[in-house]
Design an enzyme around this catalytic site. Structure first.
Site, mmCIF file in Angstrom:
data_model
loop_
_atom_site.group_PDB
_atom_site.id
_atom_site.type_symbol
_atom_site.label_atom_id
_atom_site.label_comp_id
_atom_site.label_asym_id
_atom_site.label_seq_id
_atom_site.Cartn_x
_atom_site.Cartn_y
_atom_site.Cartn_z
ATOM 1 N N GLU A 112 0.846 -1.583 0.081
ATOM 2 C CA GLU A 112 0.293 0.189 0.107
ATOM 3 C C GLU A 112 0.656 1.512 0.107
ATOM 4 O O GLU A 112 1.416 2.003 1.258
ATOM 5 C CB GLU A 112 -0.774 -0.051 1.166
ATOM 6 C CG GLU A 112 -2.260 0.442 1.421
ATOM 7 C CD GLU A 112 -2.664 1.068 2.475
ATOM 8 O OE1 GLU A 112 -3.379 2.619 2.844
ATOM 9 O OE2 GLU A 112 -2.246 0.400 3.358
ATOM 10 N N HIS B 290 0.548 7.750 6.221
ATOM 11 C CA HIS B 290 1.700 6.722 5.754
ATOM 12 C C HIS B 290 2.726 8.447 5.511
ATOM 13 O O HIS B 290 2.725 9.621 5.005
ATOM 14 C CB HIS B 290 1.641 6.766 4.006
ATOM 15 C CG HIS B 290 0.504 5.544 3.553
ATOM 16 N ND1 HIS B 290 0.586 4.294 3.140
ATOM 17 C CD2 HIS B 290 -0.909 5.371 4.525
ATOM 18 C CE1 HIS B 290 0.234 3.787 3.132
ATOM 19 N NE2 HIS B 290 -1.290 4.028 3.771
ATOM 20 N N HIS C 48 -9.441 0.700 0.639
ATOM 21 C CA HIS C 48 -10.860 1.764 1.271
ATOM 22 C C HIS C 48 -11.309 2.822 0.755
ATOM 23 O O HIS C 48 -11.222 4.047 0.651
ATOM 24 C CB HIS C 48 -9.678 1.540 3.010
ATOM 25 C CG HIS C 48 -8.629 2.697 2.280
ATOM 26 N ND1 HIS C 48 -8.252 3.478 2.463
ATOM 27 C CD2 HIS C 48 -7.110 2.202 3.184
ATOM 28 C CE1 HIS C 48 -7.104 3.748 1.880
ATOM 29 N NE2 HIS C 48 -6.569 3.191 2.748
ATOM 30 N N ASN D 200 -12.010 6.970 1.917
ATOM 31 C CA ASN D 200 -11.339 6.580 3.069
ATOM 32 C C ASN D 200 -9.485 7.441 1.886
ATOM 33 O O ASN D 200 -9.135 6.687 1.221
ATOM 34 C CB ASN D 200 -10.433 6.314 3.184
ATOM 35 C CG ASN D 200 -11.728 5.503 4.995
ATOM 36 O OD1 ASN D 200 -12.123 6.435 5.702
ATOM 37 N ND2 ASN D 200 -12.727 4.865 4.463
ATOM 38 N N ARG E 166 -20.138 18.859 -9.924
ATOM 39 C CA ARG E 166 -19.713 18.796 -11.107
ATOM 40 C C ARG E 166 -17.984 18.171 -11.903
ATOM 41 O O ARG E 166 -17.282 17.802 -12.500
ATOM 42 C CB ARG E 166 -19.143 20.297 -11.648
ATOM 43 C CG ARG E 166 -20.314 20.459 -11.229
ATOM 44 C CD ARG E 166 -20.492 22.289 -11.973
ATOM 45 N NE ARG E 166 -20.041 23.046 -10.467
ATOM 46 C CZ ARG E 166 -20.939 23.198 -9.216
ATOM 47 N NH1 ARG E 166 -21.905 22.824 -9.691
ATOM 48 N NH2 ARG E 166 -20.816 24.108 -7.783
ATOM 49 N N ASP F 57 -16.391 -0.961 10.033
ATOM 50 C CA ASP F 57 -16.111 -0.596 11.469
ATOM 51 C C ASP F 57 -17.035 0.638 11.966
ATOM 52 O O ASP F 57 -17.007 0.462 13.161
ATOM 53 C CB ASP F 57 -14.636 -0.759 11.499
ATOM 54 C CG ASP F 57 -13.798 1.135 11.406
ATOM 55 O OD1 ASP F 57 -14.587 1.397 10.198
ATOM 56 O OD2 ASP F 57 -12.965 1.048 11.907
ATOM 57 N N ASP G 105 -8.050 -3.861 6.736
ATOM 58 C CA ASP G 105 -6.985 -2.631 7.149
ATOM 59 C C ASP G 105 -6.642 -2.960 9.113
ATOM 60 O O ASP G 105 -6.338 -1.897 8.908
ATOM 61 C CB ASP G 105 -7.446 -1.740 6.981
ATOM 62 C CG ASP G 105 -6.731 0.214 6.448
ATOM 63 O OD1 ASP G 105 -5.282 -0.461 6.695
ATOM 64 O OD2 ASP G 105 -7.048 0.914 7.052
ATOM 65 N N LEU H 227 -7.419 8.404 11.450
ATOM 66 C CA LEU H 227 -7.663 6.911 11.397
ATOM 67 C C LEU H 227 -6.377 6.579 11.479
ATOM 68 O O LEU H 227 -5.684 7.549 10.317
ATOM 69 C CB LEU H 227 -9.045 7.039 10.419
ATOM 70 C CG LEU H 227 -10.249 6.516 10.924
ATOM 71 C CD1 LEU H 227 -11.302 6.683 10.197
ATOM 72 C CD2 LEU H 227 -10.556 6.126 12.515
ATOM 73 N N GLY I 196 -5.533 2.949 10.791
ATOM 74 C CA GLY I 196 -6.191 1.205 10.313
ATOM 75 C C GLY I 196 -6.955 1.413 11.440
ATOM 76 O O GLY I 196 -7.919 2.356 11.954
#
Length: 374
Positions: free
Chosen positions: A120, A132, A205, A208, A216, A237, A263, A296, A298
């Site tokens: 990922e 990340h 996901h 997200n 538009r 979840d 995840d 968030l 995971g």
């Protein structure tokens, strides 16, 4: 030879009452009417999770070893997962190579449940990076291509942002037998559609870390919902998407194109309330994981929990929720020997009670979990 007799069986398409499943050499040999006592429970195909970062107190990025993979699988098997793609989030090429080596060792050793790897990142969009690490987000280079081209990794899935990975590069990845998913992206709809046309087949996901649907500019979300051919991973979840957004996805996508994913991070299967992620900490508050900025990070979701949420909170029919956890991921990953309980398929199975809680699980006929020993 093993024989398992149950009061109900779902083979991935149809429910049967009072049957016996005959297993030999890890494969389902036959399904016959039961002639003796049966377990009062439902036997269903094993769950396949294409996005698993950790579990059992370990995170694959933090410790990319075969032992970590075994710990993750053991943790998730108590929740019905019988096949997984251990997932490496954006990191250095050296870490990615170590993770690939661990997966290759596990597959060569026929380690139960490890069927490939999901990278990922690191070819993502900085504005949609989530947790990340920005310092490792980068363009696709020869080093990554050499890694993705390996033939000892089983199923190879790579999530990319299409504004940073061109259609030509996506075609190159597909030529290396990589399944390409789109995610962590701020791309416009035209760019996303071009990536699908080049061979990308999934979205990581849904909703997200992706450009939203507006009137538009449909964004990545709009293309994902409108495209009838691509698959979308969904994290059911209660935190990663509002129930109404989940119902929109269920209404928009054809049956078979939504996959339950977790995840999942390291706390799954443990009572851990905190873990290290790169240079920071992730905290657990009930069933929600956030970093110090409140983003968030995971989930602590498991596949059985995702099935229950689909049934109990979203009114998904039980057979469809089970297919979203087994048959549809098998179809997405092109694993025709998984996702059903029929003769000739691998004996990956889960026994559920009336509340959709896991009682037992098997991989290739080998019992991985029994509730009485938990």
């Amino acid at each position: 030879m093993q024989q398992l007799s149950v009061s109900r069986l779902f083979d991935g398409a149809t429910w049967f009452d009072n049957v016996s499943v005959v297993i030999e050499h890890g494969l389902i040999q036959a399904i016959t009417p039961a002639t003796g006592p049966v377990q009062q429970a439902s036997l269903v195909p094993g769950f396949i999770d294409v996005q698993v970062n950790g579990g059992g107190g370990v995170l694959f990025n933090n410790s990319p070893t075969p032992q970590t993979l075994a710990t993750m699988l053991q943790a998730h098997s108590q929740f019905g997962t019988t096949a997984m793609l251990p997932t490496v989030i954006t990191d250095s090429i050296a870490l990615m190579q170590r993770a690939a080596d661990a997966v290759a060792v596990a597959i060569a050793a026929k380690q139960p449940g490890i069927i490939g790897v999901h990278f990922e990142g690191p070819h993502l969009s900085v504005p949609k990076k989530g947790v990340h690490p920005q310092q490792h987000i980068r363009q696709l280079s020869a080093d990554e291509l050499a890694l993705y081209g390996r033939n000892d990794l089983g199923i190879k899935l790579v999530t990319v942002a299409p504004e940073n990975v061109s259609p030509a590069q996506i075609r190159q990845l597909v030529g290396l037998k990589v399944i390409v998913c789109l995610g962590h992206s701020n791309a416009d709809a035209t760019t996303v559609q071009a990536a699908l046309d080049a061979g990308a087949t999934g979205f990581t996901h849904l909703y997200n870390a992706m450009s939203p649907l507006t009137s538009r500019e449909p964004g990545m979300v709009g293309v994902a919902l409108a495209d009838p051919h691509s698959w979308c991973g969904v994290i059911f979840d209660g935190h990663h998407m509002h129930p109404l957004a989940a119902k929109v996805a269920l209404a928009a996508k054809p049956a078979g194109k939504l996959l339950l994913v977790t995840d999942a991070m390291s706390p799954v299967g443990t009572a851990d309330t905190e873990f290290d992620l790169f240079d920071g900490k992730v905290s657990r508050h009930g069933d929600k994981l956030t970093d110090k900025e409140g983003r968030l990070a995971g989930s602590v979701l498991d596949m059985a929990g995702a099935v229950r949420y689909a049934i109990q909170s979203l009114d998904v029919a039980p057979d469809e929720a089970l297919r979203m956890a087994s048959l549809y991921p098998a179809q997405f990953l092109h694993t025709p020997h998984l996702g059903r309980i029929v003769a000739g398929y691998q004996a990956d199975m889960v026994l559920l009670d009336d509340s959709w809680q896991v009682l037992q699980s098997w991989i290739g006929g080998q019992q991985m979990f029994h509730a009485e020993s938990a």
